[in-house]
Enzyme design. Structure first.
Site, PDB file in Angstrom:
ATOM      1  CG  HIS A 120      -1.590   0.861   1.035  1.00 14.24           C
ATOM      2  ND1 HIS A 120      -2.738   1.338   1.899  1.00 14.24           N
ATOM      3  CD2 HIS A 120      -1.826   2.218   0.989  1.00 14.24           C
ATOM      4  CE1 HIS A 120      -3.776   1.610   2.270  1.00 14.24           C
ATOM      5  NE2 HIS A 120      -3.328   2.682   1.601  1.00 14.24           N
ATOM      6  CG  HIS A 122       4.156   2.866   2.570  1.00 12.10           C
ATOM      7  ND1 HIS A 122       3.757   1.694   2.655  1.00 12.10           N
ATOM      8  CD2 HIS A 122       5.123   2.985   3.938  1.00 12.10           C
ATOM      9  CE1 HIS A 122       5.075   1.010   2.763  1.00 12.10           C
ATOM     10  NE2 HIS A 122       5.943   1.758   3.458  1.00 12.10           N
ATOM     11  CG  HIS A 124       9.126   6.008   5.561  1.00  8.69           C
ATOM     12  ND1 HIS A 124       8.710   4.921   6.826  1.00  8.69           N
ATOM     13  CD2 HIS A 124       9.129   4.793   4.540  1.00  8.69           C
ATOM     14  CE1 HIS A 124       8.741   3.691   6.434  1.00  8.69           C
ATOM     15  NE2 HIS A 124       8.536   3.574   4.838  1.00  8.69           N
TER      16      HIS A 124
END
Lengths: 214, 214
Positions: A120, A122, A124
């Protein structure tokens, strides 16, 4: 407030990250009256969400994801890509201030061979301060950090924090490492080589965009 | 074609990266007739550009930057942020295909304390393949790579490839390292701690966005 969105459940990969959410349909605005009731999610836009980490690499290390569960950045619509990175920009500005930092590392492991462990998308966001990790040692290893963090994140989620029907385990994949490369051993390329590559890439961009238009 | 943009010179920080550019004002479209004449730049949009690397970490390692020279992601307008990351998405898709890769590392060192060496926002895009660096060793160290690459980039530019008036040297700054952290030594946080942080961050986002509206 949209009835469809009121009380929406947010998933990070297969993991439920918020049990109940109240939602303002206005992008990038939350008022006190419809504040999130966060489990781990602390910010929600129409197409993105931001969540805190179980084991942050540094204080204020958070993640921003699209609400639609897709594995790759290339899977995102233009609207999702736009919303995701405007959210990264805004959340980054906030955590940098709140955690008294002076810089940010922003990193996307886009696919399993880049170290992604949860399929999924993402980003950071890691707030940084001058010399904030100098006391930890001398070896540069952010992917050790990110890989470790990613692994920890997945492990923590799988250990009972919201995985759907064992989906978390089923999704486990081998993760790429990013070993050290001898920088001194890498030779600068010639101008001719760089220009040839730049021309080739310019042609490829044209071709891809022509195909997109047709 | 905009007369102002025809023949525009593109700078990456203080470094001239293209001597002559022909330009299509249509976002994300280049036709054969107005192809770039690249020095190192291979793609140009109204607000962003993409350039090849002197010493790529891996084949296809490229950079995407906003055309306006600003140091931090927070300095970008919404239009610039949008254009930058839509360009990252498109260029990433292209280099992944062209270099036969299966994943991408996307990284922004946003500020000097995050390892940024050239004070001009830039996203690294690094195509990845399964086990592509396994033969190089066993230590995860992408920031060693990026820091090394960043250092090399700056050094290469400063060594005579387009710096304006010694500006490249003047801009040199101490760069942060990203040393190894003992992942095993980091304890998972309690649910209470995470929820408290999520609530605090939700309030901070609300406050920031309320201030933006006022």
């Amino acid at each position: 407030m949209s009835a469809a969105l009121k009380g929406a459940q947010i998933y990070f990969g297969p993991f439920l990250v918020t049990s109940q959410v109240t939602y303002s349909p206005t992008p990038h605005q939350q008022t006190k009256s419809n504040r999130l009731t966060p489990h781990k999610v602390f910010h929600l836009t129409p197409l993105s969400f931001a969540l805190v980490n179980l084991k942050p690499i540094l204080p204020g290390h958070v993640l921003v994801s699209p609400r639609r569960r897709v594995p790759r950045v290339a899977d995102l619509t233009a609207a999702e890509t736009t919303d995701l990175f405007l959210t990264v920009q805004r959340v980054g500005k906030m955590v940098e201030r709140v955690y008294g930092a002076s810089s940010l590392n922003i990193a996307v492991q886009d696919g399993p061979d880049a170290g992604q462990s949860v399929a999924h998308v993402h980003a950071h966001i890691i707030p940084r301060k001058r010399a904030d990790l100098d006391h930890r040692g001398g070896t540069d290893a952010v992917y050790d950090l990110l890989d470790g963090e990613e692994g920890d994140l997945r492990r923590a989620f799988v250990e009972g924090k919201g995985a759907q029907d064992g989906e978390g385990e089923g999704e486990r994949r081998p993760r790429a490492k990013f070993p050290a490369v001898d920088n001194e051993g890498r030779s600068p390329r010639s101008m001719e080589e760089m220009e040839a590559e730049a021309e080739m890439l310019a042609r490829e961009m044209e071709r891809m965009e022509k195909e997109d238009v047709e």
